[in-house]
Design a protein around this motif. Structure first.
Motif, PDB file in Angstrom:
ATOM      1  N   ALA B  23       0.859  -1.189   0.000  1.00  0.00           N
ATOM      2  CA  ALA B  23       0.000   0.000   0.000  1.00  0.00           C
ATOM      3  C   ALA B  23       0.895   1.239   0.000  1.00  0.00           C
ATOM      4  O   ALA B  23       1.785   1.361   0.838  1.00  0.00           O
ATOM      5  CB  ALA B  23      -0.899  -0.006   1.236  1.00  0.00           C
ATOM      6  N   ASN B  25       1.036   5.718  -0.938  1.00  0.00           N
ATOM      7  CA  ASN B  25       0.283   6.922  -1.266  1.00  0.00           C
ATOM      8  C   ASN B  25       1.225   8.012  -1.748  1.00  0.00           C
ATOM      9  O   ASN B  25       2.409   8.043  -1.375  1.00  0.00           O
ATOM     10  CB  ASN B  25      -0.499   7.391  -0.041  1.00  0.00           C
ATOM     11  CG  ASN B  25      -1.682   6.479   0.241  1.00  0.00           C
ATOM     12  OD1 ASN B  25      -2.723   6.593  -0.391  1.00  0.00           O
ATOM     13  ND2 ASN B  25      -1.492   5.525   1.162  1.00  0.00           N
ATOM     14  N   PHE B  31      -5.479  11.307   1.070  1.00  0.00           N
ATOM     15  CA  PHE B  31      -5.898   9.913   0.872  1.00  0.00           C
ATOM     16  C   PHE B  31      -7.176   9.856   0.037  1.00  0.00           C
ATOM     17  O   PHE B  31      -7.977  10.788   0.074  1.00  0.00           O
ATOM     18  CB  PHE B  31      -6.155   9.238   2.226  1.00  0.00           C
ATOM     19  CG  PHE B  31      -4.900   8.990   3.006  1.00  0.00           C
ATOM     20  CD1 PHE B  31      -3.750   8.484   2.403  1.00  0.00           C
ATOM     21  CD2 PHE B  31      -4.865   9.249   4.385  1.00  0.00           C
ATOM     22  CE1 PHE B  31      -2.602   8.249   3.135  1.00  0.00           C
ATOM     23  CE2 PHE B  31      -3.713   9.013   5.123  1.00  0.00           C
ATOM     24  CZ  PHE B  31      -2.573   8.523   4.499  1.00  0.00           C
ATOM     25  N   GLU B 112      -8.364   1.990  -1.790  1.00  0.00           N
ATOM     26  CA  GLU B 112      -8.309   2.564  -0.442  1.00  0.00           C
ATOM     27  C   GLU B 112      -7.098   3.479  -0.290  1.00  0.00           C
ATOM     28  O   GLU B 112      -7.156   4.513   0.377  1.00  0.00           O
ATOM     29  CB  GLU B 112      -8.241   1.414   0.576  1.00  0.00           C
ATOM     30  CG  GLU B 112      -8.473   1.842   2.006  1.00  0.00           C
ATOM     31  CD  GLU B 112      -8.330   0.656   2.963  1.00  0.00           C
ATOM     32  OE1 GLU B 112      -9.257  -0.183   3.002  1.00  0.00           O
ATOM     33  OE2 GLU B 112      -7.297   0.564   3.648  1.00  0.00           O
ATOM     34  N   ASP B 113      -6.001   3.062  -0.933  1.00  0.00           N
ATOM     35  CA  ASP B 113      -4.815   3.924  -1.022  1.00  0.00           C
ATOM     36  C   ASP B 113      -4.619   4.338  -2.477  1.00  0.00           C
ATOM     37  O   ASP B 113      -5.228   3.760  -3.377  1.00  0.00           O
ATOM     38  CB  ASP B 113      -3.585   3.162  -0.493  1.00  0.00           C
ATOM     39  CG  ASP B 113      -3.703   2.876   0.999  1.00  0.00           C
ATOM     40  OD1 ASP B 113      -3.751   3.844   1.776  1.00  0.00           O
ATOM     41  OD2 ASP B 113      -3.788   1.676   1.362  1.00  0.00           O
ATOM     42  N   HIS B 114      -3.735   5.340  -2.672  1.00  0.00           N
ATOM     43  CA  HIS B 114      -3.485   5.751  -4.060  1.00  0.00           C
ATOM     44  C   HIS B 114      -2.976   4.588  -4.889  1.00  0.00           C
ATOM     45  O   HIS B 114      -3.359   4.419  -6.036  1.00  0.00           O
ATOM     46  CB  HIS B 114      -2.443   6.889  -4.100  1.00  0.00           C
ATOM     47  CG  HIS B 114      -2.936   8.158  -3.454  1.00  0.00           C
ATOM     48  ND1 HIS B 114      -2.106   9.038  -2.794  1.00  0.00           N
ATOM     49  CD2 HIS B 114      -4.176   8.686  -3.363  1.00  0.00           C
ATOM     50  CE1 HIS B 114      -2.809  10.059  -2.322  1.00  0.00           C
ATOM     51  NE2 HIS B 114      -4.092   9.860  -2.661  1.00  0.00           N
ATOM     52  N   ARG B 116      -2.023   0.365  -4.879  1.00  0.00           N
ATOM     53  CA  ARG B 116      -1.925  -0.979  -4.322  1.00  0.00           C
ATOM     54  C   ARG B 116      -1.165  -1.812  -5.341  1.00  0.00           C
ATOM     55  O   ARG B 116      -1.699  -2.126  -6.409  1.00  0.00           O
ATOM     56  CB  ARG B 116      -3.328  -1.571  -4.094  1.00  0.00           C
ATOM     57  CG  ARG B 116      -4.089  -0.940  -2.920  1.00  0.00           C
ATOM     58  CD  ARG B 116      -3.552  -1.522  -1.608  1.00  0.00           C
ATOM     59  NE  ARG B 116      -4.122  -0.904  -0.443  1.00  0.00           N
ATOM     60  CZ  ARG B 116      -5.029  -1.495   0.357  1.00  0.00           C
ATOM     61  NH1 ARG B 116      -5.507  -2.685   0.053  1.00  0.00           N
ATOM     62  NH2 ARG B 116      -5.454  -0.890   1.440  1.00  0.00           N
ATOM     63  N   THR B 156      -0.593   5.277   5.334  1.00  0.00           N
ATOM     64  CA  THR B 156      -1.679   4.635   4.586  1.00  0.00           C
ATOM     65  C   THR B 156      -3.029   5.122   5.075  1.00  0.00           C
ATOM     66  O   THR B 156      -3.161   5.632   6.184  1.00  0.00           O
ATOM     67  CB  THR B 156      -1.628   3.106   4.750  1.00  0.00           C
ATOM     68  OG1 THR B 156      -1.646   2.800   6.150  1.00  0.00           O
ATOM     69  CG2 THR B 156      -0.375   2.509   4.112  1.00  0.00           C
ATOM     70  N   SER B 157      -4.008   4.930   4.243  1.00  0.00           N
ATOM     71  CA  SER B 157      -5.360   5.394   4.506  1.00  0.00           C
ATOM     72  C   SER B 157      -5.901   4.776   5.797  1.00  0.00           C
ATOM     73  O   SER B 157      -6.489   5.451   6.626  1.00  0.00           O
ATOM     74  CB  SER B 157      -6.225   5.000   3.310  1.00  0.00           C
ATOM     75  OG  SER B 157      -7.456   5.630   3.357  1.00  0.00           O
ATOM     76  N   GLY B 165       3.257  -1.217   4.986  1.00  0.00           N
ATOM     77  CA  GLY B 165       2.183  -1.248   3.983  1.00  0.00           C
ATOM     78  C   GLY B 165       2.122  -2.569   3.245  1.00  0.00           C
ATOM     79  O   GLY B 165       1.551  -2.667   2.163  1.00  0.00           O
TER      80      GLY B 165
END
Lengths: 344, 344
Positions: B23, B25, B31, B112-114, B116, B156-157, B165
């Motif tokens: 994960a 970002n 986020f 969920e994150d920028h 993955r 992370t988000s 992550g």
């Protein structure tokens, strides 16, 4: 040699077999329930003699099988083939059976009555089967005097057989009536008009493999031909209902019906352990598939052959070695796979 | 071209696949949960550009698939192949995925994150899969600045992904642990040491086909290699337990096990209507048969191929025509029969 329970006959899409049975007693002896062992032995000899002396029937290669001399396995195998009844196995008298070589004719001696003459045929052929029975009856009557009363007709051990002493039975395969629940209505209707409905193995047995035996309860009053007419009449109505329901099942949800039939076949071809009960259920589904022409590469005769041989005693006889129930389920699965795999 | 979900790899008698996911970002953007649609569009462009400009990765034939541009069927098909998550399908942002041509690598953008970053491999090969993931991570990091804190690591988000992550996952086929009931003990033990156990399709999904995904819950604190070691350690203990139980089942009641396996195969070869759930259960039994060498003429790859393609969207894509659930069960049965019949 083909036997009645392997062949398939007329109306074989629904009718498995036809059977006629006559109850007769010898005038000079008390009924089996009140007979001494010595007397039973005399009855045995008298009947065997009557058959052996007949030139006609000597040609038919009748063989005599005495209950005392037979192993339990052999007795139960005969029972599973519907050649003898559970009653005669339990008998404490001298009892036995004369069996024709194709096993279509059998004469039990010292069962509930002194004589139970039985003729069986594949498919629907009550007249011919009745004729065979009458011929044997006449032949025996040439040398044996029956217990007969001018008013009551043939005297029998149980009053329910009094008069004609006859039972006409038609064995039907009724999966569609059973799965739709309409069979209950058929059972009600039959009981109201004096028609008995039994399972594959006589009174008090469940309709294993969706096989139902339709037969008359009344023996006193109407003539034999009238009784036959009644059994045939109700049977043909049941047969038509069964056929109509099958068509309906197929038309409404062809995939659902095919799914049921092919899954049954798939399991029979694959199982490594299978009970008698499950086998009979699945064989009924496969039989339906063959009867409806959905399965084309399996013969009804193959299914008949499997249905008979997976019964406990027949299977035991086939496999030879002694088996417990678990081992029997494995050997049954092996046998079923082998036979059902031998496609046309 | 072979894809990770069709091939079979090392320890393939129990291990289905290995997966590593990172994960990440972008530092300059909020986020995804707090991002405007415009911002999400910018993130998309930035990531695509970073990949396209890379000479190394251009050769790998990455293709970009935008969520907005794809049909629902195509999106759900990707989800069933584990290439995208259910989350990204629901996203209201500009979201998409970069997929490597063999589908072993995928980069979801604006889930969920920028970012993955996900790498998958058949069988057990966590190190190599991790290495692939690290290479992509480094490559992206050449042109993209990640949200990173010296103390907390990657931001992370959701705090559960903070730090590394990273998530290491091993997908295991555990029919023996499941049928003997010992799986509950495994679940308890795993939860106590921070190891998550999920079904075939991520969180809150049942273990369809007895497939269980073993992965780390902790991301903050230990180094990546330590986390990988923990996931591998617990997995190898579960694998050994599963193997021991399989041997025991086979030694104790070989017929019972063979019966289960061959019946499953028989039904799959015969059914005309079959649900996804029943198919997965039966395929798990057949897979066990193949893994144990009881079934020799079916490849694991065939089972993988069936397992994937009978999922609702994949099946829909395969059959092309529009289907209701009933029709789907018929088409599924047709597909399964065809594929499982193509023996080695």
């Amino acid at each position: 040699m083909a036997s009645w329970y392997i062949e398939s006959g007329s109306e074989s899409d629904v009718v498995f077999s036809s059977r006629v049975r006559l109850a007769r007693n010898l005038k000079e002896f008390p009924f089996p329930s009140r007979m001494s062992k010595e007397q039973s032995s005399k009855v045995l000899d008298r009947v065997k003699e009557a058959m052996t002396n007949s030139s006609v029937w000597a040609n038919a290669n009748f063989k005599y099988l005495g209950m005392k001399e037979m192993s339990p396995i052999d007795k139960y195998t005969l029972m599973e083939k519907h050649i003898i009844s559970p009653n005669i196995i339990e008998s404490k008298l001298d009892a036995g059976v004369l069996v024709g070589c194709d096993e279509k004719v059998s004469i039990m001696i010292n069962e509930e009555d002194h004589l139970r003459i039985q003729c069986m045929s594949e498919g629907l052929q009550l007249e011919k089967t009745f004729e065979n029975c009458v011929n044997i009856d006449k032949l025996l009557n040439e040398t044996i005097e029956y217990a007969f009363d001018k008013k009551l007709g043939y005297l029998t051990s149980c009053p329910t057989n009094l008069g004609t002493g006859i039972r006409f039975s038609i064995m039907l395969h009724l999966p569609a009536l059973t799965m739709t629940g309409y069979m209950n209505g058929v059972l009600d209707a039959c009981s109201k008009i004096g028609i008995a409905v039994r399972g594959l193995y006589g009174e008090n047995t469940e309709a294993s493999g969706n096989m139902y035996q339709i037969s008359n309860q009344v023996t006193l009053g109407p003539r034999e031909e009238e009784i036959m007419g009644a059994v045939k009449g109700i049977s043909s109505r049941i047969i038509e209902q069964e056929r109509a329901l099958r068509r309906e099942l197929y038309q409404k949800e062809p995939n659902k019906l095919a799914d049921r039939i092919y899954r049954a076949l798939g399991i029979l071809e694959s199982a490594r352990i299978i009970s008698n009960d499950e086998s009979m259920k699945l064989l009924s589904d496969v039989r339906l598939g063959v009867e409806m022409g959905i399965i084309k590469d399996i013969a009804l005769e193959t299914i008949n052959n499997i249905m008979l041989n997976i019964q406990p005693a027949s299977l035991q006889k086939l496999v030879v070695k002694d088996m417990g129930p678990n081992e029997r389920d494995v050997e049954r699965a092996n046998f079923v796979r082998k036979l059902i795999g031998n496609k046309l």
